[in-house]
Design a protein around this motif. Structure first.
Motif, PDB file in Angstrom:
ATOM      1  N   MET A 221       0.845  -1.196   0.000  1.00 15.31           N
ATOM      2  CA  MET A 221       0.000   0.000   0.000  1.00 15.31           C
ATOM      3  C   MET A 221       0.880   1.247   0.000  1.00 15.31           C
ATOM      4  O   MET A 221       0.638   2.198  -0.747  1.00 15.31           O
ATOM      5  CB  MET A 221      -0.902  -0.018   1.228  1.00 15.31           C
ATOM      6  CG  MET A 221      -1.738   1.233   1.370  1.00 15.31           C
ATOM      7  SD  MET A 221      -2.643   1.240   2.915  1.00 15.31           S
ATOM      8  CE  MET A 221      -1.340   1.574   4.074  1.00 15.31           C
ATOM      9  N   GLY A 222       1.935   1.237   0.842  1.00 16.00           N
ATOM     10  CA  GLY A 222       2.844   2.377   0.919  1.00 16.00           C
ATOM     11  C   GLY A 222       3.472   2.684  -0.428  1.00 16.00           C
ATOM     12  O   GLY A 222       3.545   3.837  -0.849  1.00 16.00           O
ATOM     13  N   ALA A 223       3.922   1.643  -1.101  1.00 16.93           N
ATOM     14  CA  ALA A 223       4.560   1.836  -2.403  1.00 16.93           C
ATOM     15  C   ALA A 223       3.577   2.464  -3.381  1.00 16.93           C
ATOM     16  O   ALA A 223       3.922   3.386  -4.127  1.00 16.93           O
ATOM     17  CB  ALA A 223       5.082   0.496  -2.932  1.00 16.93           C
ATOM     18  N   THR A 224       2.335   1.991  -3.374  1.00 13.21           N
ATOM     19  CA  THR A 224       1.320   2.515  -4.290  1.00 13.21           C
ATOM     20  C   THR A 224       1.021   3.988  -3.980  1.00 13.21           C
ATOM     21  O   THR A 224       0.833   4.801  -4.879  1.00 13.21           O
ATOM     22  CB  THR A 224       0.011   1.703  -4.172  1.00 13.21           C
ATOM     23  OG1 THR A 224       0.325   0.324  -4.316  1.00 13.21           O
ATOM     24  CG2 THR A 224      -0.990   2.118  -5.228  1.00 13.21           C
ATOM     25  N   GLU A 228       6.766   6.144   2.600  1.00 16.27           N
ATOM     26  CA  GLU A 228       7.834   5.323   3.153  1.00 16.27           C
ATOM     27  C   GLU A 228       7.252   4.428   4.238  1.00 16.27           C
ATOM     28  O   GLU A 228       6.354   4.843   4.981  1.00 16.27           O
ATOM     29  CB  GLU A 228       8.909   6.210   3.803  1.00 16.27           C
ATOM     30  CG  GLU A 228       9.526   7.231   2.869  1.00 16.27           C
ATOM     31  CD  GLU A 228      10.785   6.702   2.208  1.00 16.27           C
ATOM     32  OE1 GLU A 228      11.038   5.478   2.268  1.00 16.27           O
ATOM     33  OE2 GLU A 228      11.519   7.528   1.645  1.00 16.27           O
ATOM     34  N   ILE A 229       7.785   3.221   4.363  1.00 22.60           N
ATOM     35  CA  ILE A 229       7.366   2.328   5.436  1.00 22.60           C
ATOM     36  C   ILE A 229       8.570   2.009   6.315  1.00 22.60           C
ATOM     37  O   ILE A 229       9.567   1.453   5.848  1.00 22.60           O
ATOM     38  CB  ILE A 229       6.794   1.004   4.894  1.00 22.60           C
ATOM     39  CG1 ILE A 229       5.703   1.263   3.852  1.00 22.60           C
ATOM     40  CG2 ILE A 229       6.261   0.158   6.057  1.00 22.60           C
ATOM     41  CD1 ILE A 229       4.468   1.945   4.387  1.00 22.60           C
ATOM     42  N   ALA A 246       9.839  -8.018   2.778  1.00 23.47           N
ATOM     43  CA  ALA A 246       8.410  -7.702   2.760  1.00 23.47           C
ATOM     44  C   ALA A 246       8.140  -6.336   2.119  1.00 23.47           C
ATOM     45  O   ALA A 246       6.992  -5.981   1.887  1.00 23.47           O
ATOM     46  CB  ALA A 246       7.843  -7.739   4.174  1.00 23.47           C
ATOM     47  N   GLY A 247       9.191  -5.557   1.865  1.00 25.83           N
ATOM     48  CA  GLY A 247       9.008  -4.301   1.146  1.00 25.83           C
ATOM     49  C   GLY A 247       9.130  -3.035   1.971  1.00 25.83           C
ATOM     50  O   GLY A 247       8.867  -1.939   1.477  1.00 25.83           O
ATOM     51  N   CYS A 248       9.521  -3.152   3.255  1.00 25.26           N
ATOM     52  CA  CYS A 248       9.751  -1.939   4.044  1.00 25.26           C
ATOM     53  C   CYS A 248      10.962  -1.210   3.489  1.00 25.26           C
ATOM     54  O   CYS A 248      11.954  -1.830   3.125  1.00 25.26           O
ATOM     55  CB  CYS A 248       9.978  -2.280   5.511  1.00 25.26           C
ATOM     56  SG  CYS A 248       8.531  -2.980   6.308  1.00 25.26           S
TER      57      CYS A 248
END
Ligand code: C2E
Ligand code: CA
Ligand code: CA
Ligand code: CA
Length: 275
Positions: A221-224, A228-229, A246-248
């Motif tokens: 969701m953050g990327a979209t 930043e996460i 996981a994409g953080c």
């Protein structure tokens, strides 16, 4: 409990009486603590997980009490919030942290925790603008961390405050994400640039496949949304690898560094950059 009056039961027991006395004591001593120079800011690095470099430091307040020793913010911030002292304390924190950040390389950012009461106070945004002006810190390097407790009361001032500061480039992150009830609603409604996934998802007893799926979904969701996460509370290399996979995008925790005094934060930067 004993009967204190008609239909009224006094719930006070010795432990609660002691707790109350301690709060009273903290309240009266906190008033002088700033002047007596007993408070200090510590700084914990927030690491860019793609490059391993320091992106920012989060300022965390410490109170070195002459008799009680080191008090954690969890012990005195709530007292400061209840008594209104948080306004004076918060202004000191923002100013002191901004001064430190202004002395770091220009690409290093600063995260400062903000209590709800601080931002509802009249003239709150003015106090922050003044701190930025006096220290010469570029507003784009400052990010305020707020928790969703800020939004329990629907409050027009909150929106005005955030939009005013966002307009001059200050950023906001939603702290302790996942511990409240309707975080997604707040992400949709307020100008957040960053989400900080609470430590309980990373290093709590219930971490595993389920929490990994949650972090992955938040990161996606953050990327979209172009946010930043940050994964908080990283203590092991495995956890770092996990949240990265996981994409953080950012990570923070004892694995990288504990919060340290200003001169050691500067040393971390010097070591990293060979200054
Ligand atoms: P927070 O904003 O969620 O800050 C993160 C807390 O987690 C800090 O505790 C930090 O020292 C700790 N921490 C960081 N990495 C790790 C790790 O890997 N493992 C574990 N177990 N803990 C880690 P701290 O400094 O005691 O602060 C506690 C809370 O007090 C903060 O939670 C924040 O809500 C509040 N606080 C601290 N400084 C300030 C401040 O300047 N202003 C305001 N309003 N609140 C503050
Ligand atoms: Ca925080
Ligand atoms: Ca947090
Ligand atoms: Ca917290």
């Amino acid at each position: 409990a004993k009967l204190a009056g008609r239909n009224q039961i006094a719930f006070f027991n010795p432990a609660m009486t002691r707790e109350l006395a301690r709060r009273k004591e903290i309240e009266s001593e906190l008033r002088g603590a700033i002047q007596r120079d007993e408070l200090a800011l510590y700084f914990q690095p927030i690491i860019d997980l793609a490059t391993g470099r320091i992106r920012a430091f989060e300022a965390l307040v410490r109170w070195f009490h002459p008799e009680k020793g080191e008090l954690t913010p969890d012990e005195f911030i709530p007292v400061a919030e209840d008594t209104g002292l948080i306004i004076t304390l918060g202004n000191w924190i923002t100013r002191t942290a901004a001064r430190a950040c202004a002395s770091w390389p220009g690409d290093v950012h600063l995260a400062v925790n903000l209590s709800p009461a601080q931002l509802r106070a009249p003239g709150a945004a003015l106090g922050i603008s003044a701190a930025l002006r006096d220290t010469g810190l570029d507003p784009a390097r400052l990010e305020f961390e707020v928790t969703e407790s800020l939004f329990v009361e629907e409050c027009h001032e909150t929106t005005v405050f955030m939009e005013h500061l966002a307009a001059i480039g200050v950023r906001f992150s939603l702290d302790d994400f996942g511990t409240g009830y309707s975080s997604l609603h707040y992400i949709n409604k307020y100008p957040f640039s960053t989400i900080k996934v609470d430590r309980s998802f990373v290093s709590g007893p219930a971490t595993g496949l389920r929490t990994e799926a949650i972090i992955r979904a938040v990161a996606e969701m953050g990327a979209t949304l172009g946010m930043e996460i940050v994964a908080e509370g990283l203590e092991t290399a495995d956890q770092v690898a996990g949240v990265r996979a996981a994409g953080c995008t950012l990570g923070q925790g004892y694995y990288f560094s504990r919060p340290v005094p200003e001169h050691l934060a500067l040393r971390l930067l010097e070591e990293e950059r060979g200054l």
